[in-house]
Design an enzyme around this catalytic site. Structure first.
Site, PDB file in Angstrom:
ATOM      1  N   GLU A 271       0.830  -1.204   0.000  1.00  0.00           N
ATOM      2  CA  GLU A 271       0.000   0.000   0.000  1.00  0.00           C
ATOM      3  C   GLU A 271       0.872   1.264   0.000  1.00  0.00           C
ATOM      4  O   GLU A 271       0.733   2.135   0.857  1.00  0.00           O
ATOM      5  CB  GLU A 271      -0.987  -0.033   1.170  1.00  0.00           C
ATOM      6  CG  GLU A 271      -1.918  -1.236   1.082  1.00  0.00           C
ATOM      7  CD  GLU A 271      -2.994  -1.289   2.153  1.00  0.00           C
ATOM      8  OE1 GLU A 271      -2.789  -0.742   3.234  1.00  0.00           O
ATOM      9  OE2 GLU A 271      -4.054  -1.887   1.886  1.00  0.00           O
TER      10      GLU A 271
ATOM     11  N   ASP B 112      -8.139  -9.351   3.846  1.00  0.00           N
ATOM     12  CA  ASP B 112      -7.844  -8.278   4.781  1.00  0.00           C
ATOM     13  C   ASP B 112      -8.904  -8.214   5.881  1.00  0.00           C
ATOM     14  O   ASP B 112      -9.756  -7.335   5.864  1.00  0.00           O
ATOM     15  CB  ASP B 112      -7.811  -6.944   4.002  1.00  0.00           C
ATOM     16  CG  ASP B 112      -7.435  -5.776   4.873  1.00  0.00           C
ATOM     17  OD1 ASP B 112      -6.974  -6.004   5.994  1.00  0.00           O
ATOM     18  OD2 ASP B 112      -7.614  -4.626   4.426  1.00  0.00           O
TER      19      ASP B 112
ATOM     20  N   GLU C 174     -12.639  -2.844  11.973  1.00  0.00           N
ATOM     21  CA  GLU C 174     -12.651  -2.071  10.722  1.00  0.00           C
ATOM     22  C   GLU C 174     -13.793  -2.517   9.810  1.00  0.00           C
ATOM     23  O   GLU C 174     -14.590  -1.703   9.355  1.00  0.00           O
ATOM     24  CB  GLU C 174     -11.310  -2.241  10.004  1.00  0.00           C
ATOM     25  CG  GLU C 174     -11.287  -1.584   8.640  1.00  0.00           C
ATOM     26  CD  GLU C 174      -9.931  -1.676   7.952  1.00  0.00           C
ATOM     27  OE1 GLU C 174      -8.981  -2.210   8.562  1.00  0.00           O
ATOM     28  OE2 GLU C 174      -9.819  -1.221   6.806  1.00  0.00           O
TER      29      GLU C 174
HETATM   30  C1  GCV Z   1      -2.568   0.226   8.454  1.00  0.00           C
HETATM   31  C2  GCV Z   1      -6.116  -2.301   5.507  1.00  0.00           C
HETATM   32  C3  GCV Z   1      -6.555  -1.060   6.227  1.00  0.00           C
HETATM   33  C4  GCV Z   1      -5.420  -0.065   6.331  1.00  0.00           C
HETATM   34  C5  GCV Z   1      -4.237  -0.747   7.030  1.00  0.00           C
HETATM   35  C6  GCV Z   1      -3.846  -1.977   6.203  1.00  0.00           C
HETATM   36  C7  GCV Z   1      -2.716  -2.766   6.842  1.00  0.00           C
HETATM   37  O1  GCV Z   1      -5.861  -2.028   4.161  1.00  0.00           O
HETATM   38  O2  GCV Z   1      -7.658  -0.508   5.593  1.00  0.00           O
HETATM   39  O3  GCV Z   1      -5.878   1.029   7.083  1.00  0.00           O
HETATM   40  O4  GCV Z   1      -3.137   0.118   7.163  1.00  0.00           O
HETATM   41  O5  GCV Z   1      -4.953  -2.827   6.111  1.00  0.00           O
HETATM   42  O6  GCV Z   1      -3.006  -3.753   7.495  1.00  0.00           O
HETATM   43  O7  GCV Z   1      -1.567  -2.394   6.681  1.00  0.00           O
END
Ligand code: GCV
Length: 614
Positions: free
Chosen positions: A241, A320, A348
């Site tokens: 990411e 995820d 989340e």
């Molecule tokens: C910390 C998901 C979440 C992100 C998070 C990522 C990760 O994509 O939406 O907020 O980033 O996981 O675990 O690194």
């Protein structure tokens, strides 16, 4: 501001704060013992036996109990004894040691005070790009973590935004002060680090094979461990990411991780490297690339190449933290690498600490499917924040409490753990205690029915991830598609499709590969099926989708009715009711949006004639 002082969660039986002069786990244990047993008839003796380390043994005596254990073990023993007596559960017998040495809580706290995916308010320790906290609150946090055996806290977000790099630099003395507050509870600090950090110090590269880069990390590690000799380690999100990583320099993740691991090895530090790596710039038109395949494809060829102090941290599912995912095949496949299982307490995807979602039943399934011995450590993304009640929804504290118990003993039972939390947290009469326990245990399946039926995930509002939006992620770059059309829905991940299923050992591969043997909960994760596909129970697929959404919303309503009757402390009750009202609106929205979406595509009527919008 001090509202948290009255919100003791499962520590209600220890109403006084631990004084600041209790600066070792043994002194803390003495304090907790006096506090709890002060008004009781039992006599408790604490016997330090260094050979036991984190382990303890509770021995009943004529007058009460002896608690024998290492420095931290004695503290864990006292907490275990207090839990057993408060919850009227069986006393732990024989010598008890934690199954996993490293039991981490990962905070995604940013130094500006925000918490990425945080649903319980702002950071408890960062604000305005600096440390900002009440030391008494940090000690109470340490006590909460220590009381359930969590022994490492990562302070900052894995997405390391400036000025968090400074935690290794001029803010190091502040990290040291913070670490001292948690030490009396057996909790060690960890830090998330930015792979490209040397580039902010005059180097033109972060290439792990460059000697200057290696030297920079060696120097940094020396300084950091001199300041905090018991720092547990570094946590790294690399090439994920948009985070920097070794791939930029054509190096493998083993080369990147080992470089950091070697810098910290002299101090006994662990290098925790996250396996959450996938193409987040996918073209939605590309049906060949399949995000769940990514981690296995990347890391399996590296098995055996990581240094001994590297721990590869793998999310429990290949996507995820969705509501229902199969186990990550990487957890089953990698044999020559130390692994950590990563869970997410922060809700989340499952309702953001508004909707009720008790996780122990899910963890029981995950651990049973994986086999506890597959990993050497566990980590969970924290659900804590500055809210008075610590976790947004007072019942969400159950997930933190239970995570501690599961990480100490991965054979823990879901129901027993939930009941223990209920009894520790509230003094309810038996009928009410049963009501709360029962609905907590059902809460995940209720949420799943309205938000992720048949393994269809990602039908969520983009970015916020709360509430329904069936096509919200359909044309985005994250690799998160449901591919619904007027005939069918889901993705074929069999050998004929993306081939993802081939990453599993034979038994699972065979079970998942055929729609008839694939568990209903994962049907549309593994298969693309027409709406008139017949499920094992005779219903069509579309009817099952409708039914789940109607039932989920209806069960949420029944749950709200039942929980309204509970006699809880005033603040807990108010917060619970406020959130329940929101959950009911959310469940209704999920029901109507998802049913309408599929009704419009399929044209199929609900067999029971319930209201679906055209
Ligand atoms: C910390 C998901 C979440 C992100 C998070 C990522 C990760 O994509 O939406 O907020 O980033 O996981 O675990 O690194």
């Amino acid at each position: 501001m001090d509202g948290w002082k009255k919100r003791l969660a499962w520590l209600r039986v220890l109403p006084e704060p631990v004084p600041a002069d209790r600066d070792t786990p043994l002194k803390t244990a003495e304090f907790e013992k006096e506090l709890f047993f002060g008004g009781r008839k039992e006599t408790v003796r604490l016997l330090k036996d260094d050979a036991l380390g984190e382990g303890y043994e509770i021995l009943p005596t004529d007058l009460g109990y002896d608690v024998r254990g290492g420095e931290t073990g004695v503290l864990y023993g006292v907490y275990a004894l207090i839990r057993a007596l408060t919850a009227a559960s069986a006393l732990p017998r024989g010598v008890r040691k934690p199954y996993y040495d490293l039991r981490m809580l990962d905070s995604w706290d940013n130094m500006d005070g925000t918490v990425e995916r945080g649903y319980a308010g702002r950071s408890i320790w960062f604000e305005g790009n600096a440390f900002a906290y009440d030391p008494a609150r940090i000690r109470q946090l340490g006590r909460m973590l220590g009381s359930v055996g969590i022994n490492a806290l990562c302070l900052n977000n894995v997405n390391v935004h400036q000025p968090a790099q400074r935690l290794l630099e001029d803010l190091l003395p502040k990290v040291r002060e913070f670490a001292a507050l948690l030490r009396p509870f057996g909790v060690r600090i960890m830090l998330s680090v930015d792979f490209s950090q040397p580039m902010q110090h005059g180097l033109d590269t972060a290439d792990p094979l460059d000697e200057r880069v290696q030297g920079w990390w060696r120097e940094t590690a020396k300084r950091v461990w001199e300041a905090i000799p018991d720092l547990a380690g570094f946590l790294v999100k690399a090439d994920s990411e948009h985070r920097p990583g070794p791939n930029t320099y054509g190096r493998t993740h083993a080369e990147g991780a080992n470089m950091l691991a070697r810098a910290i090895a002299p101090y006994g530090g662990k290098l925790v490297w996250r396996a959450f790596v996938y193409n987040c710039m996918q073209d939605w038109r590309d049906t060949k690339t399949d995000r769940p395949r990514a981690a296995y494809d990347l890391y399996m060829p590296l098995d055996g190449q990581f240094d001994g102090n590297v721990i590869l941290q793998i999310k429990h599912g290949p996507y995820d933290f969705q509501i229902r995912e199969p186990l990550s095949p990487l957890l089953l496949g990698m044999k020559k690498t130390s692994l950590a299982l990563e869970l997410q307490l922060a809700q989340e995807y499952p309702g953001q600490q508004i909707d009720l979602y008790a996780m122990p039943p899910m963890w029981r399934e995950i651990l049973d499917e994986m086999g506890k011995e597959k990993v050497r450590a566990v980590a969970a993304v924290s659900n804590l924040g500055r809210d008075d009640c610590w976790t947004g929804h007072p019942f969400a504290a159950l997930n933190l409490f239970s995570y501690g118990l599961f990480s100490w003993d991965p054979d823990s039972e879901a129901e027993e753990t939930v009941r223990q939390w209920v009894r520790m947290t509230y003094a309810l009469e038996k009928g009410q205690e049963d009501t709360l326990t029962e609905w907590l245990l059902r809460s995940r399946s209720i949420y799943e029915k309205y938000a992720a039926s048949l393994g269809l995930c990602w039908m969520i509002t983009p970015n916020s991830h709360y509430g329904p939006n069936p096509y919200g992620y359909e044309f985005q770059a994250w690799g998160t598609y449901i591919r619904a059309d007027r005939n069918a829905v889901g993705i074929d991940r069999t050998e004929k499709g993306t081939g993802y299923v081939s990453q599993y050992p034979e038994k699972l591969r065979e079970m998942y590969a055929r729609p008839e043997t694939c568990p209903d909960g994962l049907k549309l994760f593994f298969h693309r099926l027409p709406y008139d596909y017949r499920m094992r129970d005779g219903r069509t697929l579309i009817q099952r989708l409708y039914d789940d959404h109607f039932e989920g919303a209806e069960e949420a309503r029944a749950m709200a009715e039942a929980l309204k009757t509970l006699e809880l402390p005033e603040a807990d009750k108010r917060e619970m009711l406020e959130r329940m009202d929101k959950q009911l609106l959310n469940a209704r929205e999920w029901r109507d949006v998802v049913n309408t979406f599929f009704h419009r595509f399929s044209g199929a009527e609900d067999e029971q004639g319930r209201k679906i919008y055209d």
